[in-house]
Scaffold this active site. Structure first.
Site, PDB file in Angstrom:
ATOM      1  N   ASP A  66       0.813  -1.023   0.122  1.00  0.00           N
ATOM      2  CA  ASP A  66       0.089   0.041   0.074  1.00  0.00           C
ATOM      3  C   ASP A  66       0.938   1.292   0.071  1.00  0.00           C
ATOM      4  O   ASP A  66       2.103   1.337  -0.040  1.00  0.00           O
ATOM      5  CB  ASP A  66      -0.839  -0.029   1.110  1.00  0.00           C
ATOM      6  CG  ASP A  66      -0.030  -0.571   2.379  1.00  0.00           C
ATOM      7  OD1 ASP A  66       0.981  -0.575   2.447  1.00  0.00           O
ATOM      8  OD2 ASP A  66      -0.945  -1.012   3.369  1.00  0.00           O
ATOM      9  N   ASP A 135      -7.741  -2.643  13.929  1.00  0.00           N
ATOM     10  CA  ASP A 135      -9.317  -2.939  13.677  1.00  0.00           C
ATOM     11  C   ASP A 135      -9.492  -3.847  12.683  1.00  0.00           C
ATOM     12  O   ASP A 135     -10.378  -4.125  11.899  1.00  0.00           O
ATOM     13  CB  ASP A 135      -9.797  -1.638  12.832  1.00  0.00           C
ATOM     14  CG  ASP A 135      -9.083  -0.996  11.661  1.00  0.00           C
ATOM     15  OD1 ASP A 135      -8.053  -1.845  11.346  1.00  0.00           O
ATOM     16  OD2 ASP A 135      -9.531   0.017  11.222  1.00  0.00           O
ATOM     17  N   HIS A 137      -7.793  -4.613   9.951  1.00  0.00           N
ATOM     18  CA  HIS A 137      -7.196  -4.452   8.407  1.00  0.00           C
ATOM     19  C   HIS A 137      -6.100  -5.111   7.949  1.00  0.00           C
ATOM     20  O   HIS A 137      -5.240  -5.413   9.044  1.00  0.00           O
ATOM     21  CB  HIS A 137      -7.189  -2.708   8.025  1.00  0.00           C
ATOM     22  CG  HIS A 137      -6.012  -2.231   8.552  1.00  0.00           C
ATOM     23  ND1 HIS A 137      -6.217  -0.871   9.361  1.00  0.00           N
ATOM     24  CD2 HIS A 137      -4.760  -2.495   8.763  1.00  0.00           C
ATOM     25  CE1 HIS A 137      -5.094  -0.540   9.570  1.00  0.00           C
ATOM     26  NE2 HIS A 137      -4.145  -1.387   9.266  1.00  0.00           N
ATOM     27  N   GLU A 142      -9.913  -1.595   5.174  1.00  0.00           N
ATOM     28  CA  GLU A 142     -10.339  -1.213   6.418  1.00  0.00           C
ATOM     29  C   GLU A 142     -11.864  -1.763   6.627  1.00  0.00           C
ATOM     30  O   GLU A 142     -12.206  -2.465   5.494  1.00  0.00           O
ATOM     31  CB  GLU A 142     -10.488   0.349   6.562  1.00  0.00           C
ATOM     32  CG  GLU A 142      -9.439   1.317   6.346  1.00  0.00           C
ATOM     33  CD  GLU A 142      -8.579   1.083   7.712  1.00  0.00           C
ATOM     34  OE1 GLU A 142      -8.705   0.056   8.534  1.00  0.00           O
ATOM     35  OE2 GLU A 142      -8.029   2.211   8.253  1.00  0.00           O
TER      36      GLU A 142
HETATM   37  C1  F6R Z   1       1.200  -1.600   6.032  1.00  0.00           C
HETATM   38  C2  F6R Z   1      -0.148  -2.203   6.148  1.00  0.00           C
HETATM   39  C3  F6R Z   1      -0.923  -2.124   7.489  1.00  0.00           C
HETATM   40  C4  F6R Z   1      -0.018  -2.402   8.590  1.00  0.00           C
HETATM   41  C5  F6R Z   1      -0.901  -2.428   9.937  1.00  0.00           C
HETATM   42  C6  F6R Z   1      -0.221  -2.685  11.229  1.00  0.00           C
HETATM   43  O1  F6R Z   1       1.716  -1.679   4.980  1.00  0.00           O
HETATM   44  O2  F6R Z   1      -0.568  -2.347   5.239  1.00  0.00           O
HETATM   45  O3  F6R Z   1      -1.765  -3.087   7.284  1.00  0.00           O
HETATM   46  O4  F6R Z   1       0.597  -3.730   8.645  1.00  0.00           O
HETATM   47  O5  F6R Z   1      -1.641  -1.001  10.007  1.00  0.00           O
HETATM   48  O6  F6R Z   1       0.696  -1.780  11.434  1.00  0.00           O
HETATM   49  P1  F6R Z   1       1.838  -1.804  12.705  1.00  0.00           P
HETATM   50  O7  F6R Z   1       2.849  -3.090  12.067  1.00  0.00           O
HETATM   51  O8  F6R Z   1       2.683  -0.451  12.520  1.00  0.00           O
HETATM   52  O9  F6R Z   1       1.137  -2.184  13.924  1.00  0.00           O
END
Ligand code: F6R
Length: 260
Positions: A66, A135, A137, A142
């Site tokens: 992403d 959440d 995702h 989301e």
């Molecule tokens: C990042 C992504 C997100 C993160 C998620 C967890 O490329 O796609 O899904 O993996 O927000 O983030 P952290 O690891 O910072 O808790």
């Protein structure tokens, strides 16, 4: 779905070992790379093994999950820059071998379609590294995301923007509202998915991912339909799993030669 519960260093080593084995048998492998805190231990371990001459990414390619929309090219939190800094520059990927969605594209729909085509042309992703949001995702799919979604623009939830404000000096107003993200169906196309999560804040999302009903309310639950998913969690992230003892004893009895 295999669930491995261990210390964060052990989990990072397991994931790095799986990537090392993949590159041994397929040097031109295609990896899927996530940003955020969760994969950093894996990236450190890959960099260490690269320095020791144990693995080479010179023929490998990678696709990012992403990208934020609208962050300037040089912004340190632009995911292309984060990935360059945290992994690509440390393990010697070839020039142009790491691709990400173009968060500055004028024609977002065309850019997302081209990204999907590039993944297909590369032969698909062999191993996708994932984190998970509090959440539920994965990527930035989301809650409410279509379980059949492809790369597209999404609006970040308030919860995700608050979670990610730590990367923007705690200033919520600096966190972009939109991102381009691989869809859930895009992610499901990877041949092996390795999701890593640590800390108590992830416990509810991990419970839903592993034990909840499949639902767009907890988008990661779509992974229950994938034939080869490995979930790497530390004790706090596993603390709401009803089947934690079963996962611990199953993994303890697993022959070491079997791999993930
Ligand atoms: C990042 C992504 C997100 C993160 C998620 C967890 O490329 O796609 O899904 O993996 O927000 O983030 P952290 O690891 O910072 O808790």
């Amino acid at each position: 779905m295999e669930v491995v519960i261990g210390a964060p260093e052990e989990l990072a080593s397991l994931a790095a070992g799986t990537i090392e084995a993949l590159l041994d048998r397929k040097p031109e492998a295609v990896l899927g790379l996530a940003t955020g805190s969760s994969p950093l231990g894996i990236y450190d371990e890959l960099a260490r093994r690269h320095r020791e001459g144990r693995l080479s990414f010179s023929r490998a390619r990678a696709f990012m999950l992403d990208e934020y929309v609208g962050l300037p090219l040089a912004h340190p939190q632009r995911y292309r820059n984060v990935i360059e800094h945290e992994i690509a520059s440390r393990v010697g990927f070839g020039v142009g071998a790491v691709l990400g969605p173009d968060g500055l594209a004028q024609d977002v729909v065309a850019a997302c379609a081209q990204y999907e085509e590039a993944i297909v042309r590369a032969g698909g992703v062999d191993l996708q590294i994932l984190g998970i949001g509090t959440d539920g995702h994965v990527g930035f799919n989301e809650p409410g995301s279509s379980l059949a979604s492809r790369t597209r623009i999404k609006t970040l939830t308030e919860q995700t923007r608050v979670d990610n404000a730590r990367f923007f000096e705690g200033d919520l107003s600096q966190v972009p509202d939109h991102c381009l993200t691989q869809g859930l169906a895009t992610i499901m196309g990877a041949r092996h998915i390795v999701l890593i999560a640590t800390g108590r804040a992830k416990a509810e999302a991990i419970h839903h991912l592993v034990e909840g009903p499949v639902s767009a309310l907890w988008p990661a639950t779509i992974l229950q339909h994938h034939p080869h998913v490995t979930v790497l969690v530390d004790g706090p992230a596993a603390s709401r799993l009803q089947l934690a003892d079963h996962f611990r004893s199953t993994y303890a009895a697993k022959p070491t030669w079997q791999g993930l």
